[in-house]
Motif scaffolding. Structure first.
Motif, PDB file in Angstrom:
ATOM      1  N   ASP A  32      28.147   5.900 -25.225  1.00  0.00           N
ATOM      2  CA  ASP A  32      28.237   6.847 -26.338  1.00  0.00           C
ATOM      3  C   ASP A  32      27.296   8.028 -26.183  1.00  0.00           C
ATOM      4  O   ASP A  32      27.547   9.120 -26.706  1.00  0.00           O
ATOM      5  N   LEU A  33      26.167   7.822 -25.456  1.00  0.00           N
ATOM      6  CA  LEU A  33      25.181   8.883 -25.319  1.00  0.00           C
ATOM      7  C   LEU A  33      25.577   9.935 -24.293  1.00  0.00           C
ATOM      8  O   LEU A  33      24.961  10.996 -24.208  1.00  0.00           O
ATOM      9  N   LEU A  34      26.596   9.641 -23.487  1.00  0.00           N
ATOM     10  CA  LEU A  34      27.037  10.600 -22.479  1.00  0.00           C
ATOM     11  C   LEU A  34      27.983  11.604 -23.115  1.00  0.00           C
ATOM     12  O   LEU A  34      29.013  11.229 -23.683  1.00  0.00           O
ATOM     13  N   ASP A  35      27.627  12.896 -23.025  1.00  0.00           N
ATOM     14  CA  ASP A  35      28.513  13.904 -23.602  1.00  0.00           C
ATOM     15  C   ASP A  35      29.577  14.302 -22.576  1.00  0.00           C
ATOM     16  O   ASP A  35      29.558  13.873 -21.419  1.00  0.00           O
ATOM     17  N   LEU A  39      29.940  13.692 -18.327  1.00  0.00           N
ATOM     18  CA  LEU A  39      31.083  12.987 -17.753  1.00  0.00           C
ATOM     19  C   LEU A  39      31.799  13.855 -16.728  1.00  0.00           C
ATOM     20  O   LEU A  39      32.236  13.373 -15.674  1.00  0.00           O
ATOM     21  N   ASP A  40      31.934  15.143 -17.019  1.00  0.00           N
ATOM     22  CA  ASP A  40      32.581  16.059 -16.079  1.00  0.00           C
ATOM     23  C   ASP A  40      31.804  16.136 -14.773  1.00  0.00           C
ATOM     24  O   ASP A  40      32.386  16.175 -13.680  1.00  0.00           O
ATOM     25  N   VAL A  41      30.469  16.171 -14.868  1.00  0.00           N
ATOM     26  CA  VAL A  41      29.623  16.244 -13.672  1.00  0.00           C
ATOM     27  C   VAL A  41      29.792  14.989 -12.829  1.00  0.00           C
ATOM     28  O   VAL A  41      29.946  15.046 -11.594  1.00  0.00           O
ATOM     29  N   ILE A  42      29.765  13.821 -13.489  1.00  0.00           N
ATOM     30  CA  ILE A  42      29.922  12.554 -12.763  1.00  0.00           C
ATOM     31  C   ILE A  42      31.285  12.510 -12.070  1.00  0.00           C
ATOM     32  O   ILE A  42      31.403  12.166 -10.893  1.00  0.00           O
ATOM     33  N   GLY A  43      32.338  12.881 -12.817  1.00  0.00           N
ATOM     34  CA  GLY A  43      33.672  12.867 -12.242  1.00  0.00           C
ATOM     35  C   GLY A  43      33.804  13.808 -11.057  1.00  0.00           C
ATOM     36  O   GLY A  43      34.421  13.473 -10.041  1.00  0.00           O
TER      37      GLY A  43
END
Length: 208
Positions: A32-35, A39-43
């Motif tokens: 929940d803490l990941l905005d 998430l876009d950066v990780i992907g």
């Protein structure tokens, strides 16, 4: 243990979907803490890593294919100048040349044994150039140098879409050597399951 948190990230190469990265946790609300930006950066990072790995796999396969083509062209271009017998006057060399002359006319599978560096490839060339196949290709395959996940594709070929980087149909070394000679070096380095498949292909003279 039950999964209480789950997150899926689509992975793209340009606009093509490569897959989905799934993260699970037994703890609730972990992600929940990941905005959306994180998430876009990780992907994007994972997508780049996968894209690079696929390009390296394709380049490795193409490099091996190119090296074999060059070797075959050199064999065909220089075939008339290759010695048809091993050079030497010792009794061992004379015996070897006699064995080569006896083996060359045969279309049977021939096993050449010896330690690394003793000249097994030279023997294979001599057999080829004294055989009825001398005007056809002599295809050399260093089995120890092929990545494990590409071995069956290198030997038997593949069709477009058979695996991720298979962008086109490709003939294997068996078909490239059709009518000529296929020299499989370091065959003992192949995985046992591939050795079994190879043995059946050699015995039945059928590739499926």
């Amino acid at each position: 243990m039950s999964v209480h948190s789950c997150m899926g990230l689509p992975l793209y190469q340009h606009t093509q979907l490569m897959g989905v990265l799934t993260l699970d946790s037994i703890e609730p609300n972990v992600f929940d803490l990941l905005d959306d930006g994180a998430l876009d950066v990780i992907g994007e990072l994972v997508s780049r890593i996968l894209s690079t790995a696929r390009r390296m796999e394709t380049l490795e396969s193409q490099s091996s294919h190119t090296q074999n083509i060059l070797r075959e062209l050199n064999e065909q271009a220089g075939g008339q100048h290759n010695a048809t017998e091993m050079i030497g006057n010792s009794e061992s060399i004379k015996k070897l040349n006699k064995t080569i002359r006896l083996a060359a006319p045969s279309d049977l599978t021939i096993l050449i044994e010896g330690e690394s560096g003793v000249g097994k490839e030279l023997v294979a060339r001599a057999i080829h150039h004294q055989s009825n196949r001398k005007n056809k290709a002599l295809v050399y395959v260093n089995c120890a140098a092929i990545a494990k996940h590409l071995i069956e594709s290198e030997l038997f070929g593949h069709v477009k879409g058979a695996f991720t980087s298979a962008s086109e149909d490709r003939q294997g070394k068996f078909l490239l050597a059709d009518g000529g000679t296929l020299f499989l070096d370091e065959i003992g380095e192949l995985p046992l399951e591939v050795q079994g498949t190879l043995l059946r292909a050699i015995q039945n003279q059928v590739i499926t």
